[in-house]
Design a protein around this motif. Structure first.
Motif, PDB file in Angstrom:
ATOM      1  N   LEU A   1       0.930  -1.422  -0.001  1.00  0.00           N
ATOM      2  CA  LEU A   1      -0.223  -0.165   0.157  1.00  0.00           C
ATOM      3  C   LEU A   1       0.955   1.430  -0.019  1.00  0.00           C
ATOM      4  O   LEU A   1       1.939   1.124   0.546  1.00  0.00           O
ATOM      5  CB  LEU A   1      -0.846   0.057   1.383  1.00  0.00           C
ATOM      6  N   ARG A   2       0.333   2.358  -0.590  1.00  0.00           N
ATOM      7  CA  ARG A   2       1.099   3.774  -0.683  1.00  0.00           C
ATOM      8  C   ARG A   2       1.138   4.151   0.789  1.00  0.00           C
ATOM      9  O   ARG A   2       0.114   4.116   1.510  1.00  0.00           O
ATOM     10  CB  ARG A   2       0.453   4.500  -1.539  1.00  0.00           C
ATOM     11  N   GLU A   3       1.960   5.178   0.868  1.00  0.00           N
ATOM     12  CA  GLU A   3       1.923   5.821   2.051  1.00  0.00           C
ATOM     13  C   GLU A   3       0.952   6.774   2.311  1.00  0.00           C
ATOM     14  O   GLU A   3       0.536   7.282   1.088  1.00  0.00           O
ATOM     15  CB  GLU A   3       3.362   6.608   2.358  1.00  0.00           C
ATOM     16  N   GLY A   4       0.246   6.961   3.199  1.00  0.00           N
ATOM     17  CA  GLY A   4      -0.860   7.619   3.356  1.00  0.00           C
ATOM     18  C   GLY A   4      -2.257   6.897   3.251  1.00  0.00           C
ATOM     19  O   GLY A   4      -3.267   7.546   3.401  1.00  0.00           O
ATOM     20  N   THR A   5      -2.292   5.574   2.806  1.00  0.00           N
ATOM     21  CA  THR A   5      -3.342   4.854   2.737  1.00  0.00           C
ATOM     22  C   THR A   5      -3.881   4.706   4.323  1.00  0.00           C
ATOM     23  O   THR A   5      -3.040   4.666   5.345  1.00  0.00           O
ATOM     24  CB  THR A   5      -3.138   3.465   2.240  1.00  0.00           C
ATOM     25  N   ILE A   6      -5.171   4.759   4.486  1.00  0.00           N
ATOM     26  CA  ILE A   6      -5.793   4.685   5.563  1.00  0.00           C
ATOM     27  C   ILE A   6      -6.285   3.152   6.189  1.00  0.00           C
ATOM     28  O   ILE A   6      -6.977   2.810   5.282  1.00  0.00           O
ATOM     29  CB  ILE A   6      -7.177   5.616   5.631  1.00  0.00           C
TER      30      ILE A   6
END
Length: 106
Positions: free
Chosen positions: A38-43
């Motif tokens: 997952l990308r950084e910033g994914t919640i």
């Protein structure tokens, strides 16, 4: 869960299962390998009130995490406002958040 679900472009993952509490306390609804994609910033939003394995592993991956305490607090705020007819102050919300041992959003 299944490893073949493509999650890398996902903006938010919400765990609304019992996985992470009780007899399933050591489980996770998705794998660590999937979290790492997952990308950084994914919640990662886990509706369980305390930090779970999912939350802990997501934090290691530098993802945004929210546990179920936030939902509980905001439901209480809305209920209190409806019962009293008064607006709930930010200070009261902060005090409610402080009542939990772990941060609800990190």
């Amino acid at each position: 869960y299944t490893e073949d679900i493509e999650l890398k472009d996902t903006a938010i993952i919400i765990n609304a299962t019992p996985v992470g509490q009780g007899r399933l306390a050591n489980g996770m609804p998705i794998s660590i390998a999937q979290l790492e994609l997952l990308r950084e910033g994914t919640i990662i939003y886990d509706l369980i009130y305390q930090d779970t394995c999912l939350i802990q592993e997501a934090q290691k991956c530098k993802l945004v995490t929210i546990n179920g305490s936030e939902m509980l607090i905001l439901q209480a705020v809305q209920s209190l406002s409806l019962w009293t007819g008064e607006a709930i102050t930010d200070d009261l919300i902060k005090a409610m958040r402080a009542g939990f041992k772990q941060p609800v959003i990190s």
